[in-house]
Design a protein around this motif. Structure first.
Motif, PDB file in Angstrom:
ATOM      1  N   ALA A   1       7.904   3.960  -1.064  1.00  0.00           N
ATOM      2  CA  ALA A   1       7.016   4.240   0.073  1.00  0.00           C
ATOM      3  C   ALA A   1       7.496   5.482   0.825  1.00  0.00           C
ATOM      4  CB  ALA A   1       6.966   3.031   1.010  1.00  0.00           C
ATOM      5  N   LEU A   2       8.809   5.608   0.974  1.00  0.00           N
ATOM      6  CA  LEU A   2       9.336   6.794   1.672  1.00  0.00           C
ATOM      7  C   LEU A   2       9.060   8.053   0.858  1.00  0.00           C
ATOM      8  CD1 LEU A   2      10.817   7.984   4.093  1.00  0.00           C
ATOM      9  CD2 LEU A   2      12.995   7.461   2.972  1.00  0.00           C
ATOM     10  N   ASP A   3       9.246   7.961  -0.474  1.00  0.00           N
ATOM     11  CA  ASP A   3       8.931   9.116  -1.335  1.00  0.00           C
ATOM     12  C   ASP A   3       7.476   9.550  -1.103  1.00  0.00           C
ATOM     13  OD1 ASP A   3      11.472   8.935  -2.455  1.00  0.00           O
ATOM     14  OD2 ASP A   3      10.802   7.933  -4.292  1.00  0.00           O
ATOM     15  N   ALA A   4       6.577   8.561  -1.031  1.00  0.00           N
ATOM     16  CA  ALA A   4       5.145   8.875  -0.865  1.00  0.00           C
ATOM     17  C   ALA A   4       4.895   9.533   0.492  1.00  0.00           C
ATOM     18  CB  ALA A   4       4.320   7.600  -1.002  1.00  0.00           C
ATOM     19  N   ALA A   5       5.532   9.003   1.541  1.00  0.00           N
ATOM     20  CA  ALA A   5       5.323   9.562   2.889  1.00  0.00           C
ATOM     21  C   ALA A   5       5.885  10.981   2.969  1.00  0.00           C
ATOM     22  CB  ALA A   5       5.993   8.662   3.935  1.00  0.00           C
ATOM     23  N   VAL A   6       7.023  11.201   2.348  1.00  0.00           N
ATOM     24  CA  VAL A   6       7.649  12.534   2.384  1.00  0.00           C
ATOM     25  C   VAL A   6       6.778  13.528   1.595  1.00  0.00           C
ATOM     26  CG1 VAL A   6       9.673  13.859   1.618  1.00  0.00           C
ATOM     27  CG2 VAL A   6       9.991  11.643   2.755  1.00  0.00           C
TER      28      VAL A   6
ATOM     29  N   ALA B   1      -7.983   3.669   4.841  1.00  0.00           N
ATOM     30  CA  ALA B   1      -8.261   4.339   3.553  1.00  0.00           C
ATOM     31  C   ALA B   1      -9.765   4.597   3.441  1.00  0.00           C
ATOM     32  CB  ALA B   1      -7.766   3.469   2.407  1.00  0.00           C
ATOM     33  N   GLU B   2     -10.555   3.603   3.819  1.00  0.00           N
ATOM     34  CA  GLU B   2     -12.019   3.749   3.763  1.00  0.00           C
ATOM     35  C   GLU B   2     -12.496   4.855   4.711  1.00  0.00           C
ATOM     36  OE1 GLU B   2     -13.938  -0.049   4.271  1.00  0.00           O
ATOM     37  OE2 GLU B   2     -15.911   0.889   4.551  1.00  0.00           O
ATOM     38  N   ALA B   3     -11.768   5.008   5.817  1.00  0.00           N
ATOM     39  CA  ALA B   3     -12.151   6.034   6.803  1.00  0.00           C
ATOM     40  C   ALA B   3     -11.745   7.440   6.350  1.00  0.00           C
ATOM     41  CB  ALA B   3     -11.497   5.717   8.145  1.00  0.00           C
ATOM     42  N   GLY B   4     -11.026   7.517   5.226  1.00  0.00           N
ATOM     43  CA  GLY B   4     -10.723   8.839   4.661  1.00  0.00           C
ATOM     44  C   GLY B   4      -9.290   9.306   4.857  1.00  0.00           C
ATOM     45  N   LEU B   5      -8.376   8.421   5.245  1.00  0.00           N
ATOM     46  CA  LEU B   5      -6.986   8.842   5.406  1.00  0.00           C
ATOM     47  C   LEU B   5      -6.433   9.206   4.027  1.00  0.00           C
ATOM     48  CD1 LEU B   5      -4.959   9.014   7.819  1.00  0.00           C
ATOM     49  CD2 LEU B   5      -3.968   6.880   6.962  1.00  0.00           C
ATOM     50  N   PRO B   6      -5.875  10.419   3.874  1.00  0.00           N
ATOM     51  CA  PRO B   6      -5.402  10.823   2.547  1.00  0.00           C
ATOM     52  C   PRO B   6      -4.259   9.960   2.030  1.00  0.00           C
ATOM     53  CG  PRO B   6      -5.593  12.719   4.017  1.00  0.00           C
ATOM     54  CD  PRO B   6      -5.765  11.504   4.866  1.00  0.00           C
ATOM     55  N   GLU B   7      -4.108   9.952   0.714  1.00  0.00           N
ATOM     56  CA  GLU B   7      -3.051   9.170   0.054  1.00  0.00           C
ATOM     57  C   GLU B   7      -1.675   9.523   0.596  1.00  0.00           C
ATOM     58  OE1 GLU B   7      -3.273   9.935  -4.125  1.00  0.00           O
ATOM     59  OE2 GLU B   7      -5.191   8.877  -4.323  1.00  0.00           O
ATOM     60  N   GLY B   8      -0.876   8.521   0.812  1.00  0.00           N
ATOM     61  CA  GLY B   8       0.521   8.749   1.209  1.00  0.00           C
ATOM     62  C   GLY B   8       0.734   8.919   2.701  1.00  0.00           C
ATOM     63  N   VAL B   9      -0.343   9.114   3.472  1.00  0.00           N
ATOM     64  CA  VAL B   9      -0.158   9.297   4.934  1.00  0.00           C
ATOM     65  C   VAL B   9       0.294   7.983   5.559  1.00  0.00           C
ATOM     66  CG1 VAL B   9      -1.302   9.869   7.109  1.00  0.00           C
ATOM     67  CG2 VAL B   9      -1.794  11.205   5.049  1.00  0.00           C
ATOM     68  N   LEU B  10      -0.344   6.889   5.142  1.00  0.00           N
ATOM     69  CA  LEU B  10       0.058   5.568   5.639  1.00  0.00           C
ATOM     70  C   LEU B  10       0.498   4.719   4.453  1.00  0.00           C
ATOM     71  CD1 LEU B  10       0.013   3.315   7.954  1.00  0.00           C
ATOM     72  CD2 LEU B  10      -2.175   2.676   6.956  1.00  0.00           C
TER      73      LEU B  10
ATOM     74  N   PHE C   1       0.880  -1.178   0.000  1.00  0.00           N
ATOM     75  CA  PHE C   1       0.000   0.000   0.000  1.00  0.00           C
ATOM     76  C   PHE C   1       0.917   1.228   0.000  1.00  0.00           C
ATOM     77  CE2 PHE C   1      -3.044   2.928   2.246  1.00  0.00           C
ATOM     78  CZ  PHE C   1      -3.989   2.952   1.229  1.00  0.00           C
ATOM     79  N   ILE C   2       1.039   1.847  -1.172  1.00  0.00           N
ATOM     80  CA  ILE C   2       1.974   2.977  -1.314  1.00  0.00           C
ATOM     81  C   ILE C   2       1.259   4.145  -1.984  1.00  0.00           C
ATOM     82  CG2 ILE C   2       4.137   3.762  -2.398  1.00  0.00           C
ATOM     83  CD1 ILE C   2       5.217   0.937  -2.180  1.00  0.00           C
ATOM     84  N   GLY C   3       1.321   5.310  -1.364  1.00  0.00           N
ATOM     85  CA  GLY C   3       0.699   6.501  -1.950  1.00  0.00           C
ATOM     86  C   GLY C   3      -0.793   6.326  -2.163  1.00  0.00           C
TER      87      GLY C   3
ATOM     88  N   CYS D   1       1.661  13.222  11.459  1.00  0.00           N
ATOM     89  CA  CYS D   1       2.835  12.614  10.806  1.00  0.00           C
ATOM     90  C   CYS D   1       2.377  11.668   9.699  1.00  0.00           C
ATOM     91  CB  CYS D   1       3.631  11.786  11.809  1.00  0.00           C
ATOM     92  SG  CYS D   1       4.336  12.752  13.151  1.00  0.00           S
ATOM     93  N   THR D   2       3.184  11.579   8.645  1.00  0.00           N
ATOM     94  CA  THR D   2       2.980  10.507   7.666  1.00  0.00           C
ATOM     95  C   THR D   2       3.857   9.331   8.082  1.00  0.00           C
ATOM     96  OG1 THR D   2       4.746  11.292   6.217  1.00  0.00           O
ATOM     97  CG2 THR D   2       2.520  12.148   5.821  1.00  0.00           C
ATOM     98  N   MET D   3       3.642   8.170   7.456  1.00  0.00           N
ATOM     99  CA  MET D   3       4.367   6.993   7.979  1.00  0.00           C
ATOM    100  C   MET D   3       4.459   5.855   6.978  1.00  0.00           C
ATOM    101  SD  MET D   3       1.178   6.098  10.404  1.00  0.00           S
ATOM    102  CE  MET D   3       0.562   7.759  10.175  1.00  0.00           C
ATOM    103  N   ILE D   4       5.458   5.019   7.249  1.00  0.00           N
ATOM    104  CA  ILE D   4       5.566   3.705   6.599  1.00  0.00           C
ATOM    105  C   ILE D   4       5.475   2.704   7.731  1.00  0.00           C
ATOM    106  CG2 ILE D   4       7.119   2.089   5.445  1.00  0.00           C
ATOM    107  CD1 ILE D   4       8.484   4.491   4.164  1.00  0.00           C
ATOM    108  N   ILE D   5       4.628   1.692   7.573  1.00  0.00           N
ATOM    109  CA  ILE D   5       4.609   0.646   8.590  1.00  0.00           C
ATOM    110  C   ILE D   5       5.018  -0.673   7.966  1.00  0.00           C
ATOM    111  CG2 ILE D   5       2.117   0.132   8.401  1.00  0.00           C
ATOM    112  CD1 ILE D   5       2.339  -0.161  11.606  1.00  0.00           C
TER     113      ILE D   5
END
Ligand code: NAP
Length: 487
Positions: free
Chosen positions: A57-62, A201-210, A18-20, A179-183
């Motif tokens: 994934a890091l690019d997306a979080a940044v 994602a369904e709850a509305g977390l924007p792209e790239g945050v997780l 799950f990236i971006g 904060c954004t993150m990679i888990i």
């Protein structure tokens, strides 16, 4: 429950990275299998991230960090609240997925889903309580403004023993703080985390945050991300050995760290204790999660006058525990996570008996399929037995008698770990005195369970750095900024 099937719940989980905000295959379409520890058979395959996938994934979080930090705290909280509700709504399906990949009985998996969800509810409420300050400088002429800002992109690494709660305990405060993150979940239990990502994602977390990375090469994928320097924090839950290695890697770019590491919990029972409560607490502290918990009671110290009765009653309770696949009705003792875990537990028990410990019940592996070990009680366990200093991570209760309070406290503190200690006594003065003397971040005083999303969870000594949960949990994901104001 009747409408959900094992194959159905596994099939319903997205198994890509799950990236971006998108589900993507790993480089070259690589996958690795997820095994059912009660049968040894593969449940499915999930994407096997490469170091290059890690960088994506890091690019997306940044890329997502600046916008995410500007989202209103109330909105961040509302996303967590919605995710909490979805988790509770789907607890049965999610619990079945967890039991299949990790082995714990269904009732415990369901308990973990609720516990995991509670971190989202708690941090939904904390998101809007990030405070600051305004003060007059001591010289009277200046002013101090103090504000808190998100640390920045975070790397989160979680173990297999609580596949979802160890994730929400980090994701909740990171989301609340902005904060954004990679888990990166453990390779043995990736499905619960993938299901959680879909819910966020369904709850509305924007792209790239997780962003979620599943991989069979945790070191190869995570070390470059730690050393990259764009992530500003590592929050790790796992063994002390791996934690030490990661702390060294973090030193390079001076990353903020939270370390929730191993434990070796002593469980002290004094002659003045309520013995019914002590037995009940011992069963919880020992057998929650089949003994595979950092908080598991690892050493029982029981005052000599009651040690025989305590041992007899604990043995009766342990002998009566049904063992089997976690999906079966009434099962309490599920399989251990893998063959290596069974070998480790078995080796520790053999070592203890070779030094003079006596087996009151259990003490043996169980023929396969599956990684089963009998619920075991050992008595007369000598100080130099390996299980007195190593985490057992299995259903084995070693009992050692003591005579005086000083002796019990000294034995309890004789470890490099300091996560949790349990004390049973009816004497208020002794309860407080011993609680203060025990070297642990948490004390279970006349109770065998300390975990609570509203409380600060964490250890001292080599059990870790920082706290998760409670009002301090969010601070781990915030930097304090002070603005000196000239008037
Ligand atoms: P572990 O072997 O340390 O693994 C924990 C996590 O770290 C997994 O995701 C693992 O991934 C990853 N990992 C391993 N080596 C790594 C490396 N070189 N670089 C980056 N990541 C790496 O621990 P575990 O066996 O899964 O979990 C059990 C331990 O966790 C016990 O010691 C227990 O006490 C501790 N624990 C502590 C707490 C707490 O709150 N204090 C809570 C739960 C568990 P892979 O497995 O995929 O390699």
């Amino acid at each position: 429950m009747s409408s959900i099937s094992e194959a159905g719940v596994v099939a319903a989980v997205d198994k890509e990275l799950f990236i971006g905000g998108k589900w993507v295959p790993a480089t070259g379409g690589k996958t690795f299998p997820v095994l059912d520890p009660s049968t040894g058979e593969a449940l499915c395959e999930v994407a096997d991230a490469s170091p290059a996938d890690g960088v994506s994934a890091l690019d997306a979080a940044v890329a997502a960090q600046a916008d995410w930090a500007n989202v209103a705290p109330r909105e961040r909280g509302e996303i967590l609240r919605r995710a909490y509700e979805l988790l509770i709504e789907r607890a049965d399906e999610l619990a079945l997925v967890m039991t299949l990949e990790m082995g714990k009985p269904l009732a415990e998996s369901k308990g973990e889903i609720t516990y995991a969800a509670e971190f989202f509810r708690w941090f939904a409420e904390e998101a809007v309580r990030i405070d600051g300050g305004y003060a007059v400088a001591p010289n009277g002429t200046g002013r101090f403004l103090v504000t808190k800002q998100p640390v920045g992109p975070c790397l989160l690494i979680t173990p297999w023993n609580f596949p979802m709660a160890m994730g929400t305990r980090k994701i909740g405060p990171a989301v609340a703080a902005g904060c954004t993150m990679i888990i990166k979940p453990a390779a043995q239990t990736p499905l619960s985390m993938l299901a959680l990502a879909a819910i966020l994602a369904e709850a509305g977390l924007p792209e790239g945050v997780l962003n979620v990375l599943t991989t069979s090469d945790s070191g190869g994928v995570m070390e470059p991300l730690i050393r990259d320097g764009r992530a500003r924090k590592l929050s790790f839950t796992g063994s002390t050995g791996v934690g030490r290695k990661l702390l060294e890697q973090c030193a390079d770019k001076v990353l903020r760290t939270s370390m929730e590491l191993g434990g070796n919990a002593p469980f002290l029972v004094f002659e003045d204790a309520d013995l019914d409560a002590a037995i009940e607490g011992a069963m919880t502290a020992k057998m929650r999660n089949i003994g595979e918990a950092c908080t598991a009671a690892n050493r029982f110290y029981v005052q000599r006058g009651i040690v025989d009765e305590f041992s007899r009653r604990l043995t009766e309770r342990m002998e009566a525990l049904p063992m089997g696949r976690g999906t079966e009705e009434g099962v309490v003792v599920g399989p251990l996570i893998d063959e290596a875990a069974v070998e480790k537990v078995s080796g520790l028990v053999s070592d203890a008996t070779s030094r003079g410990a006596r087996v009151l019940t259990g003490g043996a592996t169980v023929d396969g399929p599956g990684n089963f070990y009998q619920a075991t009680v050992l008595t007369d366990v000598p100080k130099d037995a390996r299980l007195a200093s190593e985490e057992i991570f299995g259903p084995v209760a070693p009992i050692t008698p003591f005579d005086s309070e000083d002796e019990a406290v000294a034995a309890a503190n004789d470890t490099e770990f300091g996560l949790v200690s349990y004390v049973y006594t009816s004497d208020l003065k002794r309860a407080l005195r011993v609680s203060e003397r025990l070297e642990a971040g948490m004390i279970g005083l006349n109770q065998g369970l300390v975990s609570n999303p509203a409380a600060p969870f964490g250890g001292i000594k080599q059990s870790g750095l920082g706290r998760e949960g409670g009002t301090v949990g969010i601070d781990e994901f915030l930097e304090t900024k002070y603005i000196a104001v000239a008037l």
